[in-house]
Each structure stands twice: as structure tokens, then as C-alpha cells.
Scaffold this active site. Structure first.
Site, PDB file in Angstrom:
ATOM      1  N   SER A  37       0.842  -1.195   0.000  1.00  0.00           N
ATOM      2  CA  SER A  37       0.000   0.000   0.000  1.00  0.00           C
ATOM      3  C   SER A  37       0.874   1.239   0.000  1.00  0.00           C
ATOM      4  CB  SER A  37      -0.894   0.019   1.249  1.00  0.00           C
ATOM      5  OG  SER A  37      -0.178   0.477   2.384  1.00  0.00           O
ATOM      6  N   ASP A  38       0.356   2.334  -0.524  1.00  0.00           N
ATOM      7  CA  ASP A  38       0.993   3.615  -0.265  1.00  0.00           C
ATOM      8  C   ASP A  38       0.719   3.954   1.205  1.00  0.00           C
ATOM      9  OD1 ASP A  38       2.343   6.016  -0.616  1.00  0.00           O
ATOM     10  OD2 ASP A  38       1.392   6.436  -2.532  1.00  0.00           O
ATOM     11  N   TYR A  39       1.348   5.001   1.677  1.00  0.00           N
ATOM     12  CA  TYR A  39       1.348   5.337   3.101  1.00  0.00           C
ATOM     13  C   TYR A  39      -0.067   5.442   3.658  1.00  0.00           C
ATOM     14  CZ  TYR A  39       3.280   7.666   7.272  1.00  0.00           C
ATOM     15  OH  TYR A  39       3.663   7.996   8.549  1.00  0.00           O
ATOM     16  N   THR A  40      -0.438   4.515   4.518  1.00  0.00           N
ATOM     17  CA  THR A  40      -1.755   4.443   5.196  1.00  0.00           C
ATOM     18  C   THR A  40      -2.936   4.380   4.229  1.00  0.00           C
ATOM     19  OG1 THR A  40      -2.056   6.855   5.471  1.00  0.00           O
ATOM     20  CG2 THR A  40      -0.840   5.697   7.209  1.00  0.00           C
ATOM     21  N   ALA A  41      -2.704   3.884   3.008  1.00  0.00           N
ATOM     22  CA  ALA A  41      -3.806   3.852   2.040  1.00  0.00           C
ATOM     23  C   ALA A  41      -4.940   2.947   2.503  1.00  0.00           C
ATOM     24  CB  ALA A  41      -3.289   3.395   0.674  1.00  0.00           C
TER      25      ALA A  41
END
Length: 725
Positions: free
Chosen positions: A266-270
Site C-alpha cells: 500500500s501507499d502510506y496508510t492507504a
């Protein structure tokens, strides 16, 4: 098939340990800015190490340093129950200690091999600093220049984007993934992030399946075909379904259709943001939806650690599915040799050896000057002379060191950055012939600044105006409404232009800009993007003619901001821009339906002439290949390089086709008066597109083809694709 070692590990792991392998967390053991809060860093480091010891961390990111990296790995290998090594990742986008041009700028070179070389140099430096894995390259196609993250990609074209995506993957990873200097690549952001509505960061994407497949997915496929074993999900939704919980995307296309064997991170906290999207009710629901869709690794949110074990226990997430994700993560670690050598890329002697970094200065300078696009050069104002000419370097970027890197450079060695004034003085016979005046700040006037600039201009023979966007204007979360220069810089340009002195505008920017007034009307304009470590020397090479500019625009420069989204390969309309129709056609009331500077445009200090394209046959057999040859001549007085571009247009099809589409390009070097025949080959696959039924295929019929210098130049010839036998 996974190895016996991996299957044995999976059989022995608890659910919590399995979930731990899917957690990606900030590397607080070796933060890249350790002096910000040293006391907190010590406390955070101990907490992270305890999680590693407990088998609750599979990867750490954005840390740097070998000594602390060895400490992390020692805890993982020698103190955790199963001894599974941690993989160390970072955002290393366009350089490590040595900074290369932003990816958009480097794409202007139209030289994928150059991008492979700079990515290889980046990998050498990053792995020497204890990094195994980079979250790059960004391969988003950006057709709206208001979007700030276009700076991280290769522009608006699919063929160019695919070429650079593959080259960067090959450069980062090298020839052997187990080598000490191999850096795992992660194409991002999957998918269609560059299509966000209004160019607004993190916004929605409403897109046809055909455009998704024909425009936004191909660069990812090119990256996977080049060997990428990881991919990062995007923040945006696609037609209402967030990409990070999009089963059709992450499982249907990626796994089932393409057979992708690697991990999805995932991208950051997606995954956390699925709740804010309104797609998940709470943390547990977000975890279930993301994981079941095919998101293997959760970055920073902690949702997987918190909720996956209970979801598995309840049966909502099958154990077999959890094992598959763990298996992919362990295979990734095995692929780079971490099980056999947990301390690979963690060599103190290699980290201490600065010779490779110093050796990369030459490549940084080469990449930078090959990225500079000469847009305009009326009456041959450029190149400037190194003697007998007084030059005023006016503008906030003249002595500036803080806006050299461009976005996403966490680890650059700022002590080596060469600003513009230093680079120009180094090549002048008399350094005193250069007068440097800021005139204004990046975003605001300076007291007396314009007066000082005008006075300096009047004392000199030619003015170089160093203008552009502050570095913070492009990159993540930097969407703009007006893609113009800051008003203070525009006012400076207008005042200096009133002196009547010849003006060279040197633009520093992370996107295409809408140029106005004195900037637009300047005698010469060059785009220098953010060029990195060797900025000053590279710009001086071009301004003084030591290097003949050869870059071309990877994005269309609009007339005004209001044209966005604007891209050269737009579909034909039923009311096209034709001379016979003065009003009731696709147009704006105020301006032509055309770019200020087109995709593929760029000038040289010489000129080139193109012959008419010659076809090997008037027809292309269904399973055959068409050869297109054009003779290109250097008609000027100096040696130069030309980017020869091949475009096609499908005249009649079951879906409206673009007015032109780039299909191939090459760069050639010619001496004065020299000619060279350039040959391209076309086959049916290059003419295919996704139909209304979702099938990817070509259709027989007539096609126009151009071999030319830009997306708006050249004369077309026609061929016919024959129906299948």
C-alpha cells in the site's frame, strides 16, 4: 513454486508472525533526519527493535545507514524466533547522495538508456547506505499539468512512459537481484493516479475501462516485463472503488490476467484511508476489504497487525489467502538473497568508500544537460559567449541551492550542489563579467529588488532570467490552479524586459507551465526542470554551447492554465479545428485549440531537414511488418542530435482514435551536412487498442504515419492494414 525453506517457515509461523511479515513501518532505528528529536528517536528505535524481535515487522522504510541496519538485522536474524530477515526500503526516486534530474526532466532526454544508467548509479549509492528496496519508479501517465506528481513520471505519452518505466526498473535492479548493489524496484501508483479529477491530489478518477487499459496500465506492464517484483497501490479510487481495495485491479488484472508473482504494497496508510473514502465502515472493515482485494502489505497504518489475526480466526479471511501473501513476501526476500546473506548491502567498508559517489558527478552533469529543452532561440541569441560579453544573471534561482533537487530527494548531499551562478562563472574567461541580482524572492518582492535588477540589466549585454516554480510547488500534495510563474517573478520579468536587452529565460519547473507576457515573449527560452547535483555546470554547458541541447518536451506546454487537461494525443472530435469552420468547432473563444509548445518539441543550435517517409509497401499484412524509412539531414553549421519521432493515426475505427499517437522514437547524432536514413518498423500489435467489448485488437483499414520532429510537425503518408487472411 516456493522453496522448501519458505514452505517450512510458513508451516511453523503463528498467525501473528505471518501478519508481521505483511507490516511495513517507518524505520525509527535509523531515521534520515536523526537530529530533529534525538530523545524521541532513541525511544522509538527501541520500540521498533522490540517489534522486530517479536516477529511483527517484515519491512522498515526511509531509514539509512549501515551500522544501525546491521543492528536491525541482527535482532531479526539472531533474536527473533524464526530468524526471518527484515527488508529495508526507502523512497529513492531520482538519486541518493548524487541527485539526478527529476524523472519528468530526464524523460525529456528521450533516452531510456540514460535513465537506466542514472537508476543504476542510484542503486549503487542506495545499497551502499543499507537500502534493499526503493519505492520507484513512478510510472503514472500525467495528462493534467495541475497535478504536482507529474514531476515524478515520464509525462503524458504511453510509449515514452513504457520505455522509461522499463529502463528504470532495469537500472535499479541490475542484472542479478542477489548482487550487493541490486535495488528492488516498485512501479507506482497502481493505477490511474495521474488521472485524478481536476489535477487534484488524492482525488477521484472517473475513467473508461478502455482508457485505463490503453493509457494508464501499459507502463506498469512494461515495468513488470522488465523484472519488477513489487508494485505500490494508488491513493485514488477508480470509478468509485479505491485502488487499494480494488479486487478487479489487484487480483483480476494484476494476478489473474498478468500473472504477477510479486507483492503489492500500500501507499502510506492507504488502507486506513478506505474509511475516509466512505468505502469501509471502520478499521476492521478496511483491513478485510484491502486484504481480500489483493493488497499484500500494509504501510504504516498498523491495521493488518491489529485486525488480520481476528479476521483469520473468524474465517472472514481464509488462512490460505494469508499464506499466499506471506509466501510472496518471503519469496521477495529470498529473491534478493536475504536468507542466505542477511547482511547484504550492509557493508561498513562499502558505505565508507565515497569514490563511487564522486564518480557519479560526471553522470549527473551529463543527465542534467541532456534534460534541458530549448523551446525558443530567436535570431540565434544562444549560445552565449564566454568572453567579450557582459551577462546579468537575474532572478531568485541564480545563487539558489535550496531548489536544485526537486521533489522526493531525502538523502541528497547538499554540500556538492552546484548553483547557477557558480556554474556560469566557472566557464567565463572573466568571472567578473557576470553580475548576479536576485530581483525578487521565489514568491514575493524584495525591497528595491526590481530597481537593482533593471540597473544590472542596463549595465550588461544580455540578461539570463532564472525563473520558475519553487521546489515545493511540485510533487505530492502540490496541485496548482494556475500553472504560471509566481506574480513577483512575472513582475520582475516585465520590468527587466522594458530595458530592451536581449532576454534568455531559464525555467526551473516540475511541470509544463503556461508562460505569459515578457517570459513568453523572451528571445530565448530553455526549460531546465530540477536538474540535481550538477545543475550549474550543466546549464552553463548548454548556455555557452559546450553542449548542443537535444531534449524534447515530454509534456505539452499550454497557452493558458485553463486548457488543462491538455495532451497531444486527444481523440478526434466531430467538429475538429478546420479552416473551413470559423466558429462552430472544438475551440476556446480566447485562444487557439493548440499548445504553446507541443509534445516532442525542442530546438538545437543546428537545424534538421526531413525527407518524405518511404514505406516498404503500401499495405501492412495482418501478420507482417511495415518498414518506414526517412532521411534526416543536419542542415546547420554545428554537430547536433535529433529526436526522430514516429506517429500514427487510425482513420476509421470502432472507437474514436487519437489525432496522433507516438509509436517509436530514436535519437541520432549528425555532423554538419551529414545525412542518415532512420528506419522504424510497425506491426499490427502497435496499432491495437481496447475495443468497446474490452478486447485488445487492431482493426484493418487506413492509417496515416508521420516521421517528424514533434507531435505537430511533418507530412503524413498513408498505408493500409489488411484484414486477417
Amino acid at each position: 513454486m516456493a522453496s522448501d525453506r519458505i514452505e517450512s517457515l510458513i508451516a511453523r509461523m503463528t498467525v501473528e508472525e505471518k501478519v508481521g511479515q505483511l507490516g511495513v513501518f517507518a524505520d525509527m532505528v535509523r531515521p534520515f533526519a536523526p537530529d530533529v528529536n534525538p530523545e524521541a528517536n532513541v525511544r522509538n528505535a527501541e520500540q521498533v527493535l522490540e517489534q522486530v524481535r517479536a516477529g511483527r515487522v517484515g519491512s522498515l522504510f526511509n531509514g539509512v545507514g549501515v551500522e544501525a541496519g546491521r543492528r536491525i538485522q541482527q535482532v531479526a536474524v539472531e533474536q527473533s524466533r524464526l530468524g526471518i530477515p527484515v527488508i529495508l526500503a526507502a523512497d529513492v526516486i531520482h538519486g541518493m547522495r548524487t541527485v539526478f534530474p527529476i524523472p519528468l526532466g530526464e524523460a525529456a532526454s528521450f533516452e531510456p538508456e540514460l535513465a537506466r544508467r542514472t537508476a543504476r548509479a542510484t542503486a549503487v549509492e542506495a545499497t551502499a547506505a543499507g537500502i534493499h528496496w526503493t519505492y520507484a519508479p513512478a510510472v503514472d501517465i500525467a495528462r493534467d499539468q495541475r497535478w504536482g506528481r507529474g514531476a515524478e513520471g515520464a509525462g503524458e505519452d504511453v510509449v515514452l512512459g513504457c520505455a522509461f518505466a522499463a529502463a528504470r526498473v532495469r537500472g535499479f535492479q541490475g542484472e542479478d537481484l542477489r548482487a550487493d548493489d541490486a535495488l528492488l524496484a516498485t512501479p507506482k501508483h497502481f493505477a490511474a493516479y495521474g488521472a485524478v479529477a481536476g489535477g487534484m491530489e488524492y482525488a477521484q478518477v472517473d475513467i473508461s475501462p478502455q482508457t485505463l487499459r490503453d493509457v494508464h496500465l501499459p507502463p506498469f506492464k512494461a515495468a513488470f516485463d522488465a523484472g519488477a517484483l513489487a508494485v505500490m497501490s494508488a491513493f485514488n479510487d477508480i470509478n468509485g472503488v479505491p485502488a487499494s481495495a480494488n479486487h478487479a485491479l489487484l487480483t483480476g488484472i494484476l494476478r489473474q490476467e498478468w500473472g504477477f508473482p510479486g507483492v503489492v504494497v500500500s501507499d502510506y496508510t492507504a488502507d486506513m484511508e478506505l474509511v475516509a473514502h466512505g468505502y469501509a465502515a471502520d478499521e476492521r472493515d478496511a483491513t478485510a476489504k484491502a486484504f481480500l482485494a489483493g493488497l499484500d502489505l500494509s504501510m504504516q497504518s498498523g491495521f493488518y497487525a491489529e485486525h488480520l489475526p481476528a479476521l483469520v480466526e473468524s474465517g472472514q479471511v481464509p488462512m490460505a489467502l494469508l499464506d499466499e501473501s506471506v509466501r510472496r513476501m518471503l519469496q521477495l526476500k529470498e529473491a534478493i538473497g536475504l536468507f542466505d546473506d542477511p547482511y547484504r548491502s550492509l557493508d561498513p567498508l562499502r558505505e565508507a568508500d565515497g569514490s563511487p559517489v564522486a564518480a557519479h558527478d560526471a553522470l549527473s552533469r551529463e543527465a542534467a544537460r541532456r534534460s534541458i529543452v530549448l523551446l525558443k532561440n530567436d535570431r540565434g541569441l544562444l549560445p552565449l559567449r564566454t568572453r567579450g560579453q557582459k551577462i546579468a544573471l537575474i532572478g531568485p534561482f541564480g545563487p539558489d541551492r535550496d531548489n536544485i533537487e526537486g521533489c522526493w530527494t531525502l538523502f541528497g548531499d547538499k554540500t556538492r550542489y552546484v548553483p547557477l551562478d557558480s556554474g556560469l562563472r566557472a566557464q567565463l574567461e572573466d568571472p567578473a563579467s557576470l553580475e548576479v541580482v536576485a530581483g525578487c524572492a521565489l514568491e514575493a518582492p524584495l525591497p528595491g529588488g526590481i530597481e537593482q535588477a533593471v540597473a544590472a540589466a542596463l549595465r550588461t549585454d544580455v540578461v539570463v532570467l532564472a525563473l520558475g516554480e519553487p521546489q515545493q510547488y511540485s510533487g505530492e500534495a502540490q496541485s496548482r490552479v494556475e500553472i504560471t510563474l509566481p506574480p513577483a517573478q512575472q513582475a520582475l520579468a516585465e520590468a527587466v524586459a522594458m530595458t530592451g536587452k536581449p532576454l534568455v529565460v531559464l525555467l526551473r519547473n516540475g511541470r509544463a507551465l503556461a508562460l505569459q507576457g515578457a517570459v513568453r515573449d523572451a528571445q530565448a527560452i530553455a526549460v531546465s526542470w530540477y536538474l540535481g547535483t550538477q545543475t550549474g555546470h550543466a546549464v552553463a554547458d548548454v548556455l555557452f554551447g559546450r553542449y548542443n541541447p537535444s531534449a524534447r518536451l515530454p509534456v505539452s506546454f499550454p497557452q493558458v492554465s485553463g486548457q488543462q487537461p491538455f495532451y497531444y494525443n486527444h481523440p478526434r472530435t466531430g467538429r475538429p479545428e478546420l479552416p473551413s469552420m470559423s466558429e462552430f468547432k472544438a475551440r476556446w473563444r480566447e485562444i487557439p485549440n493548440a499548445p504553446l509548445y507541443a509534445f516532442g518539441h525542442g530546438l538545437s543550435y543546428t537545424t534538421f531537414a526531413y525527407g518524405s517517409p518511404q514505406l516498404s509497401a503500401p499495405q501492412l499484412e495482418w501478420n507482417g511488418q511495415l518498414r518506414i524509412t526517412t532521411r534526416v539531414t543536419n542542415t546547420g553549421s554545428v554537430a547536433g542530435e535529433e529526436v526522430v519521432q514516429l506517429y500514427v493515426h487510425d482513420r476509421v475505427a470502432s472507437r474514436v482514435r487519437p489525432v496522433r499517437e507516438l509509436k517509436a522514437f530514436t535519437k541520432i547524432a549528425l555532423a554538419p551536412g551529414q545525412s542518415q536514413s532512420v528506419t522504424f518498423h510497425l506491426d499490427r500489435q502497435q496499432l491495437a487498442f481496447t475495443g468497446v467489448d474490452g478486447q485488445f485488437r487492431a482493426e484493418s483499414g487506413l492509417f496515416d504515419v508521420w516521421v517528424c520532429a514533434s507531435s505537430v510537425s511533418g507530412e503524413a503518408v498513408t498505408f493500409e492494414l489488411l484484414a486477417p487472411p
